[in-house]
Write an enzyme that holds these catalytic residues in place. Structure first.
Site, PDB file in Angstrom:
ATOM      1  N   HIS A 178      -3.478  -3.771   6.446  1.00  0.00           N
ATOM      2  CA  HIS A 178      -2.155  -4.385   6.238  1.00  0.00           C
ATOM      3  C   HIS A 178      -1.470  -4.644   7.592  1.00  0.00           C
ATOM      4  CE1 HIS A 178       2.017  -4.630   4.863  1.00  0.00           C
ATOM      5  NE2 HIS A 178       1.725  -4.391   3.641  1.00  0.00           N
ATOM      6  N   ARG A 194      -3.372   5.832   3.734  1.00  0.00           N
ATOM      7  CA  ARG A 194      -2.428   5.720   4.859  1.00  0.00           C
ATOM      8  C   ARG A 194      -1.531   6.952   4.982  1.00  0.00           C
ATOM      9  NH1 ARG A 194       2.332   1.332   3.369  1.00  0.00           N
ATOM     10  NH2 ARG A 194       3.048   2.352   1.458  1.00  0.00           N
ATOM     11  N   GLU A 243      -2.514  -9.829   6.144  1.00  0.00           N
ATOM     12  CA  GLU A 243      -3.283  -8.660   5.720  1.00  0.00           C
ATOM     13  C   GLU A 243      -4.627  -9.096   5.139  1.00  0.00           C
ATOM     14  OE1 GLU A 243       1.061  -7.731   4.009  1.00  0.00           O
ATOM     15  OE2 GLU A 243      -0.581  -6.810   2.903  1.00  0.00           O
TER      16      GLU A 243
HETATM   17  O1  TA6 Z   1       2.709  -6.852   2.258  1.00  0.00           O
HETATM   18  C1  TA6 Z   1       2.685  -6.891   0.901  1.00  0.00           C
HETATM   19  C2  TA6 Z   1       3.498  -5.729   0.306  1.00  0.00           C
HETATM   20  O2  TA6 Z   1       2.922  -5.332  -0.908  1.00  0.00           O
HETATM   21  C3  TA6 Z   1       4.951  -6.159   0.133  1.00  0.00           C
HETATM   22  O3  TA6 Z   1       5.242  -6.362  -1.222  1.00  0.00           O
HETATM   23  C4  TA6 Z   1       5.744  -4.985   0.709  1.00  0.00           C
HETATM   24  O4  TA6 Z   1       5.985  -4.014  -0.282  1.00  0.00           O
HETATM   25  C5  TA6 Z   1       4.792  -4.504   1.793  1.00  0.00           C
HETATM   26  O5  TA6 Z   1       3.506  -4.565   1.172  1.00  0.00           O
HETATM   27  C6  TA6 Z   1       5.117  -3.168   2.400  1.00  0.00           C
HETATM   28  O6  TA6 Z   1       4.876  -2.148   1.499  1.00  0.00           O
HETATM   29  P1  TA6 Z   1       5.298  -0.657   1.981  1.00  0.00           P
HETATM   30  O7  TA6 Z   1       4.865   0.256   0.867  1.00  0.00           O
HETATM   31  O8  TA6 Z   1       4.564  -0.380   3.261  1.00  0.00           O
HETATM   32  O9  TA6 Z   1       6.791  -0.724   2.209  1.00  0.00           O
END
Ligand code: TA6
Length: 266
Positions: free
Chosen positions: A134, A72, A237
């Protein structure tokens, strides 16, 4: 930052080459299906907040490495596009070669949004990885949302670290939720009575479903996310994480495919 805009007449979408990141998808006459934070940063060293971050080759934290892998944050190449007979448009993006794997991300914009993450093992041995699309979905009011399709599944509660069983018919939200459902099925529905629709997330090649809403405190701690934005989004996700990670033999290819659509709420 470079992005591709698609307008098919019945839908619109945007994809940045940074992360091959789908940041928008909406059907004509309907509220956007994907959520994008108004506070998102658009810099090469940050992930865009919202849309559909491509998580690969690992999910979550890794010592000394970026959260949710390298894909990403990478600059993907837009290698092709095709107008399909049904007037949908297919875009293909390619991750810079690594020697161990080749990765394409294929986005098809039409009456529905389809995304497919293709990973080929070009090395000489087995390649084990996690992947996840995601997806951030836009909702009218998180308090009124119900998620259907995860009943009777085991999940890891990322907040407590506990392994739990989903006993409820529907998942509702009244605090931060961060759960990894294992061995999940191929359809999750997001019931949104405020926007009068059900978002349908169909997937294949995915055994994990992650559900996340940061709620109040975590939203306030995220600089690229508005304090109130948790009210208008939910992450559902689709991928293969933790025990569901993929082990790919040399020469083989894996496909993670997600189709997003919406129907009027009945
Ligand atoms: O959606 C699951 C997750 O692992 C959450 O714990 C939160 O950290 C989210 O991803 C977003 O992660 P990011 O690195 O995009 O802030």
């Amino acid at each position: 930052m470079a992005k591709v805009r698609v307008d098919t007449g019945c839908s619109k979408a945007e994809v940045y080459t940074h992360g091959a990141h789908v940041t928008a998808f909406e059907k004509t006459g309907e509220a956007p299906l994907l959520f994008l934070s108004e506070a998102s940063e658009f810099h090469g060293d940050k992930p865009i907040r919202g849309g559909v971050p491509v998580v690969f080759p690992w999910f979550g934290p890794r010592e000394g490495m970026p959260m949710h892998g390298l894909a990403r944050l990478a600059e993907w190449s837009w290698v092709g596009s095709e107008l399909m007979p049904d007037a949908s448009v297919t875009l293909r993006f390619r991750l810079p070669a690594d020697g161990r794997y080749e990765v394409d991300f294929v986005v098809t914009v039409g009456a529905v949004l389809t995304m497919e993450l293709l990973v080929s093992n070009t090395g000489s041995g087995e390649f084990r990885f996690e992947n996840c699309l995601h997806s951030y979905f836009q909702v009218g009011d998180i308090h009124r949302v119900r998620l259907i399709g995860l009943r009777d599944l085991r999940y890891r509660d990322q907040l407590s670290g506990e392994e739990m069983l989903e006993a409820g018919e529907a998942i509702r939200f009244d605090s931060e939720v961060d759960r990894i459902y294992q061995d999940s099925g191929n359809l999750v529905e997001i019931e949104d009575p405020v926007l009068g629709r059900v978002i349908r997330v169909h997937k294949s090649g995915s055994r994990s479903t992650v559900v996340w809403n940061p709620w109040i405190a975590k939203s306030q701690r995220m600089p690229d996310f508005g304090d109130e934005e948790y009210l208008r989004m939910v992450c559902v996700e689709s991928g293969n994480v933790r025990a569901n990670a993929v082990t790919l033999p040399p020469g083989q290819r894996s496909s993670l495919r997600v189709e997003i659509d919406s129907v009027p709420a009945t």
